[in-house]
Design a protein around this motif. Sequence first.
Motif, mmCIF file in Angstrom:
data_model
loop_
_atom_site.group_PDB
_atom_site.id
_atom_site.type_symbol
_atom_site.label_atom_id
_atom_site.label_comp_id
_atom_site.label_asym_id
_atom_site.label_seq_id
_atom_site.Cartn_x
_atom_site.Cartn_y
_atom_site.Cartn_z
ATOM 1 N N THR A 1 9.514 -9.332 -0.981
ATOM 2 C CA THR A 1 9.326 -9.831 -2.456
ATOM 3 C C THR A 1 10.801 -11.030 -2.514
ATOM 4 O O THR A 1 10.365 -12.171 -2.732
ATOM 5 N N ALA B 1 10.776 -13.705 0.639
ATOM 6 C CA ALA B 1 9.785 -14.755 0.595
ATOM 7 C C ALA B 1 10.302 -15.569 -0.677
ATOM 8 O O ALA B 1 10.017 -16.767 -0.369
ATOM 9 N N ARG C 1 2.988 -11.090 7.465
ATOM 10 C CA ARG C 1 2.944 -10.749 6.049
ATOM 11 C C ARG C 1 3.889 -11.685 5.329
ATOM 12 O O ARG C 1 3.598 -11.821 4.080
ATOM 13 N N ARG D 1 3.296 -14.280 2.224
ATOM 14 C CA ARG D 1 3.843 -14.349 0.972
ATOM 15 C C ARG D 1 4.486 -15.630 0.667
ATOM 16 O O ARG D 1 4.402 -15.993 -0.567
ATOM 17 N N LYS E 1 3.369 -3.540 -9.186
ATOM 18 C CA LYS E 1 2.982 -3.947 -8.015
ATOM 19 C C LYS E 1 1.984 -2.860 -7.532
ATOM 20 O O LYS E 1 1.287 -3.264 -6.351
#
Length: 290
Positions: free
Chosen positions: A13, A16, A41, A45, A276
Motif C-alpha cells: 500500500t 505503491a 502485484r 497497485r 482491507k
Amino acid sequence: MSARRIGVVGGGTMGAGIAAECLRAGLDVRVLGSGAASADRARGRVLGLLDRAHAKGRIDDAGRADAERRAVFGGDPDAFADREFVVEAVPEERETKLRLFALLAKTVEDSAAILASTTSSLSITDLGDASGRPGDVIGLHFFNPVPTMPLVEVIRSPYTTDRTAERAEALVTGVLGKQIVRAEDRSGFVVNALLIPYLMAAVRMYESGVATAEDIDRGMTLGCGHPMGPLTVLDLIGLDVIAAVARSMENGTGDPRHAVPPLLDRLIEEGRLGRKTGRGFHRYDRPRAA
C-alpha cells in the motif's frame, strides 16, 4: 538539483502510493518487490492508482501513458545501481529493514544517493548504522493513502547531513507537493507519538464495554471535531499495521500506553484487519471482483 531516478523498495500500500506519486510528478521510478509475483502485484497497485488519478483529472491521457512508460517493476536489487534516491517501504520489522539498508548501501552505486525509510517508529540512526553511510540516510514517514494525505514527517538522525536533508525536503515539497514536519529521531516521531496512545486507549475502552464502537467514534467526531473516530482510523490504516507500530514503540520506550490490548490481537488473528478485509471494528462492503 532534485533527484530524478527514484527507487521504491516494496510494492504494498505505502510503496505503491509513493511510486505512483513519483510517476505522476514525472520521475523515473523502479519498484523492487521480493520476487516476480510481488513485482507483478506492485505493478497492478501502482497502475491502479494512476488510473484513479486519471479518473479524477489529476493526470491527463498523455501523462497517464507516459507515467506507465517510466515505471519499471522487478525483483532484482541490482536494478537499483543507478538510483539517485531510494525509498524503503517494507513492513515495519526492524531486522528486515536493517538487512535491507545494508544491502542498499552495497547495491546503489552513486555515493551521493539518498537512502530513505518510511518507518513510522524505528530508529533512523540504527538504519544509518546498518548502511555504513549514515550521512545519506533519512526518515520520510508518508501517510496512508499517500496520493491524498498531504503530510510527510522528515526525520534526521544525528549523522544525517544537511545536504541529504535539503535534497529530501526538496523532493517531498518541491516535486511531490507535500507539506512536512521535522521530527527528532525518537520512537513514534511526532504523529504516532500522539496517535498510538490515543488509539490504544480507544481499543481498551471498547474492550472494557464502556461504550460501543459507534459511540466511541461518534464521541470523538461530534464531541471533539475529529474527521473520524479512533476505531475508524484503526480500520482505515489496518489493525495489523497499527499493532506493529505500537509494539515497536513499546519496545523502544517501555511506555505501557503503547501496549497492544488483547482484543486487538484477537481481531487480527481472526483476520479482521479493517477496511482491507471488509471488517475490523466496523463492517465495510467488500469491493466486488472485476
